[in-house]
Write an enzyme that holds these catalytic residues in place. Structure first.
Site, PDB file in Angstrom:
ATOM      1  NE  ARG A 143      -8.253  -8.458   1.033  1.00  0.00           N
ATOM      2  CZ  ARG A 143      -7.994  -7.611   0.043  1.00  0.00           C
ATOM      3  NH1 ARG A 143      -7.044  -6.682   0.204  1.00  0.00           N
ATOM      4  NH2 ARG A 143      -8.650  -7.675  -1.102  1.00  0.00           N
ATOM      5  CE  LYS A 167      -4.376  -1.785   1.667  1.00  0.00           C
ATOM      6  NZ  LYS A 167      -5.432  -1.747   2.704  1.00  0.00           N
TER       7      LYS A 167
END
Length: 269
Positions: free
Chosen positions: A251, A217
């Protein structure tokens, strides 16, 4: 419907299979049956415990798509993967109750909702009827505007209050099979994200498992001044911190590396 129980005595890995053309890291990489199966095989062979199927991009600035388009992307892939891999747990990333119901009827085991039921008022009742684990995530705003100007009094306290309110809604329907996700990058500044990671154990007070989605991210790339394709090392570092701070589910895009991270961190506990 299959009956599965998540074994969370040790952290587990959820591998991402994006069915979208525009996700921030691997959008458009998996858009036919051969690619779906190949990616699912990779997740399984690398030690993943759950495959997370998503048919709607939730990257910052992403626009909503129609129910029909989500169904056309998601349901054929779900049906094929369920048949090909009968024993793997499958999570479906959707905020729509009708999609959730259809997905579970096709063999999905978990529903992963970025909106915690706020984008579809039918979700709490539907999930209570489906009786599958539900990932309740915090997000400020919606994907199309969530990063415009995130603002909190205290980001951790505000998320705790949000979780408390949303959990109450689901509990009213007699539903309690919840996994909490603080929503890294979903309506948060870089500073917010690192404060949440530092205080991750604060969310354990609810007694529910914690899922973190840190993989590649912008909270990594903006600090290291690189791109998502170069953010694996940063992802591993933050996943290590997350496990040490109480995360139960990682995740990730990179399953093998996450499995190895869990194995090594477990030796330091």
């Amino acid at each position: 419907m299959r009956k599965n129980i998540l074994n969370l005595r040790e952290p587990i890995v959820m591998g991402i299979l994006n069915l979208t053309p525009d996700s921030f890291y691997d959008g458009g990489s998996f858009n036919n049956e051969e690619q779906w199966i190949k990616r699912a095989e990779q997740i399984v062979n690398e030690g993943g415990d759950v495959i997370d199927l998503g048919a709607v991009s939730t990257r910052p600035g992403a626009k909503e798509i129609s129910v029909k388009e989500e169904e056309e992307r998601l349901l054929p892939a779900l049906e094929i993967i369920r048949k090909k891999f009968p024993d793997i747990l499958i999570s479906v990333d959707t905020y729509r109750a009708d999609i959730a119901r259809k997905a579970v009827n096709l063999g999905a085991d978990i529903i992963n909702d970025i909106s915690a039921g706020t984008m579809d008022a039918d979700m709490p009742k539907t999930i209570s009827e489906l009786k599958v684990p539900y990932i309740l995530m915090h997000m400020q705003g919606k994907p199309k505007n969530m990063q415009d100007s995130p603002l909190y009094n205290d980001v951790v306290d505000d998320i705790i209050n949000y979780f408390r309110n949303r959990i109450t809604v689901f509990n009213k329907f007699g539903f309690d099979d919840i996994i909490l996700d603080p929503g890294f990058g979903f309506g948060k500044t870089i500073s917010n994200n690192y404060h949440i990671l530092k205080k991750l154990r604060s969310f354990s007070t609810f007694g529910y498992p914690l899922l973190v989605g840190l993989s590649r991210k912008s909270m990594i790339t903006k600090v290291l001044h690189n791109k998502s394709k170069d953010a694996l090392n940063g992802t591993t570092v933050l996943n290590t911190v997350a496990i040490k701070n109480g995360a139960n589910i990682l995740r990730v895009h990179d399953v093998k590396e996450a499995v190895e991270t869990i194995a090594l961190v477990s030796l330091t506990e």
